[in-house]
Design a protein around this motif. Structure first.
Motif, PDB file in Angstrom:
ATOM      1  N   LYS A  16      -6.632  11.011   5.406  1.00 31.32           N
ATOM      2  CA  LYS A  16      -7.360  10.439   6.257  1.00 31.32           C
ATOM      3  C   LYS A  16      -8.311   9.228   5.597  1.00 31.32           C
ATOM      4  N   TRP A  74       0.889  -1.301   0.026  1.00 30.31           N
ATOM      5  CA  TRP A  74       0.112   0.170  -0.235  1.00 30.31           C
ATOM      6  C   TRP A  74       0.763   1.219   0.059  1.00 30.31           C
ATOM      7  N   ASN A  92       2.962   1.179   3.496  1.00 37.97           N
ATOM      8  CA  ASN A  92       4.069   0.254   3.765  1.00 37.97           C
ATOM      9  C   ASN A  92       4.860   0.273   2.764  1.00 37.97           C
ATOM     10  N   GLY A 150      -0.001   5.774   6.860  1.00 42.21           N
ATOM     11  CA  GLY A 150       0.161   4.315   7.376  1.00 42.21           C
ATOM     12  C   GLY A 150       0.480   3.464   6.047  1.00 42.21           C
ATOM     13  N   SER A 176      -6.058   6.538   4.469  1.00 41.72           N
ATOM     14  CA  SER A 176      -5.416   5.843   5.617  1.00 41.72           C
ATOM     15  C   SER A 176      -6.567   4.774   6.268  1.00 41.72           C
ATOM     16  N   PHE A 177      -7.778   5.302   6.182  1.00 45.66           N
ATOM     17  CA  PHE A 177      -8.959   4.394   6.705  1.00 45.66           C
ATOM     18  C   PHE A 177      -8.912   3.149   5.831  1.00 45.66           C
ATOM     19  N   SER A 186      -6.097  -3.930   4.564  1.00 40.02           N
ATOM     20  CA  SER A 186      -4.695  -4.485   4.615  1.00 40.02           C
ATOM     21  C   SER A 186      -4.789  -5.930   5.084  1.00 40.02           C
ATOM     22  N   GLY A 187      -5.659  -6.223   6.077  1.00 37.43           N
ATOM     23  CA  GLY A 187      -5.590  -7.690   6.483  1.00 37.43           C
ATOM     24  C   GLY A 187      -6.138  -8.675   5.442  1.00 37.43           C
ATOM     25  N   ILE A 189      -6.915   1.658   3.639  1.00 39.79           N
ATOM     26  CA  ILE A 189      -5.792   0.897   3.930  1.00 39.79           C
ATOM     27  C   ILE A 189      -5.912   0.076   5.302  1.00 39.79           C
ATOM     28  N   LYS A 190      -6.268   0.724   6.126  1.00 40.09           N
ATOM     29  CA  LYS A 190      -6.223  -0.214   7.467  1.00 40.09           C
ATOM     30  C   LYS A 190      -7.510  -1.223   7.383  1.00 40.09           C
ATOM     31  N   ARG A 191      -8.540  -0.818   6.910  1.00 39.79           N
ATOM     32  CA  ARG A 191      -9.617  -1.808   6.619  1.00 39.79           C
ATOM     33  C   ARG A 191      -9.435  -3.044   5.853  1.00 39.79           C
TER      34      ARG A 191
END
Length: 415
Positions: free
Chosen positions: A400, A8, A58, A56, A403-404, A410-411, A406-408
């Motif tokens: 932002k 990402w 990588n 956030g 970023s949200f 990435s897993g 990506i976090k949602r």
């Protein structure tokens, strides 16, 4: 293959955020006279790199400005090289994967004056630059040799809107061949230094459609443009033969030692273009951006067409190599339009992954506002807005939101 994290990231190009007094573009576009250092990233890079952590990501795709590293044919600038080494060191400390682009449109002035791409000596001069870089950065894993070589060749050698400003078909063919050979040389140099290196091209790919669906000529132009613009360079590397059959050319085929010299394909995707046959236009083609699905146009005047991302990813995947989305972004000051643009394209990406496409990363264009080729400072692509007078960087709400997202996601994006 084991577990591999999805990359990402965000992308930038050196000249567009830092400028260079030694580059061909520094005097090409008069709009740069008011902002020769563009965003002053060359001096503010440590602060700018902190923005990556805020988002956030990588991974970070950035380019090295050749003209700063080699401002004169017989002079290498170790201080400039050390600055780029410092960028890599900082990224590694923050566990952010560096993805380095060796050539993003710009050249040292001496190169363009003495050894432009239509001259065979250009291959050797580029190889010397690559060797110098690789000796310093040899352990970096991901490399992109050229950004959008199709755009560089068309703009520099047929349309004349980019340096060296040539409008000559014979020079275009020579430049096409030499640039491909320079990529092959760079590929060998990179792998000779680091067997684990992954080397690709960042290919601009667009969806081409007939302006008038009932017109056989418009449909023919769309098919030919797709084959020529999107696929011909990639096909040349796959089969070792450059084939040009664009209508303005006679049939041209050149055998080249290129086969296998590509580890991944970078896809830069932005828009769909409608083509209309018009004998009064250059090359008999009128390019049109149409808002036919009601998604709107960007501030560049480009159609917002998320579905096209799947079309170009599917085409790129036919070459049997991993794919990265090395650029995807929108120039707009409309926060809601930018939010929707990012989310809609990531929805398409997620669907492509579920369909089994081998896609390794997504890089939003761009980290911050910058100079846009031939457009100046008004095309606001950035997740961070730049005040070009005060140099203040200010996070947009879209930073932002990305970023949200990506976090949602990435897993689930593990390869």
């Amino acid at each position: 293959m084991g577990e591999r994290k999805f990359l990402w990231g965000v992308a930038t190009s050196a000249f567009q955020i830092e400028g260079s007094p030694f580059a061909d573009w520094a005097t090409w576009d008069e709009r740069l006279r008011a902002h020769p250092d563009v965003t002053h990233h060359y001096h503010l890079y440590k602060e700018d790199l902190k923005l990556l952590k805020e988002i956030g990501v990588n991974a970070y795709r950035f380019s090295i400005e050749w003209s700063r590293i080699q401002p004169a044919q017989d002079r290498w600038d170790d201080m400039a090289l050390g600055r780029y080494l410092e960028i890599v060191r900082i990224l590694r400390e923050e566990q952010i994967e560096p993805v380095i682009t060796l050539h993003h449109f710009t050249h040292p002035r001496w190169f363009l004056e003495k050894f432009p791409w239509h001259r065979e000596e250009s291959i050797l001069k580029f190889a010397e630059y690559v060797k110098h870089i690789v000796e310093a950065f040899g352990e970096v894993r991901y490399w992109i040799t050229f950004n959008e070589p199709n755009v560089l060749l068309l703009g520099g050698y047929l349309d004349g809107c980019m340096p060296p400003g040539v409008k000559d078909q014979t020079s275009y063919v020579h430049a096409n061949v030499n640039l491909l050979l320079a990529h092959a040389e760079a590929y060998d140099i990179l792998h000779g230094r680091n067997a684990q290196a992954e080397v690709g091209l960042a290919q601009n790919m667009a969806v081409f459609a007939p302006y008038r669906s009932w017109s056989p000529l418009d449909r023919f132009l769309a098919r030919v443009a797709h084959r020529y613009y999107n696929l011909s360079l990639l096909e040349a590397i796959r089969i070792g033969r450059l084939r040009l059959r664009f209508p303005i050319f006679k049939k041209i085929e050149v055998d080249l030692p290129l086969r296998g010299k590509l580890d991944f394909i970078g896809v830069n995707y932005y828009t769909r273009i409608h083509l209309q046959f018009n004998p009064f236009c250059r090359m008999g083609v009128a390019l049109r951006y149409e808002d036919r699905e009601g998604n709107g146009l960007t501030d560049m005047g480009w159609e917002i067409y998320p579905r096209g991302l799947e079309q170009v990813l599917r085409e790129a995947s036919t070459f049997g190599l991993p794919v990265m989305i090395t650029e995807n972004g929108i120039a707009t000051a409309d926060r809601r339009k930018k939010d929707w643009y990012i989310k809609s394209h990531l929805d398409i990406l997620e669907g492509c992954l579920k369909k089994g496409m081998d896609i390794r990363g997504y890089f939003y264009w761009s980290l911050m506002d910058h100079y846009e080729w031939l457009k100046g400072m008004d095309a606001r692509f950035g997740l961070y807005r730049v005040d070009f007078e005060t140099l203040e960087r200010k996070a947009t709400p879209v930073a932002k939101f990305y970023s949200f997202l990506i976090k949602r996601r990435s897993g689930t994006f593990l390869l």
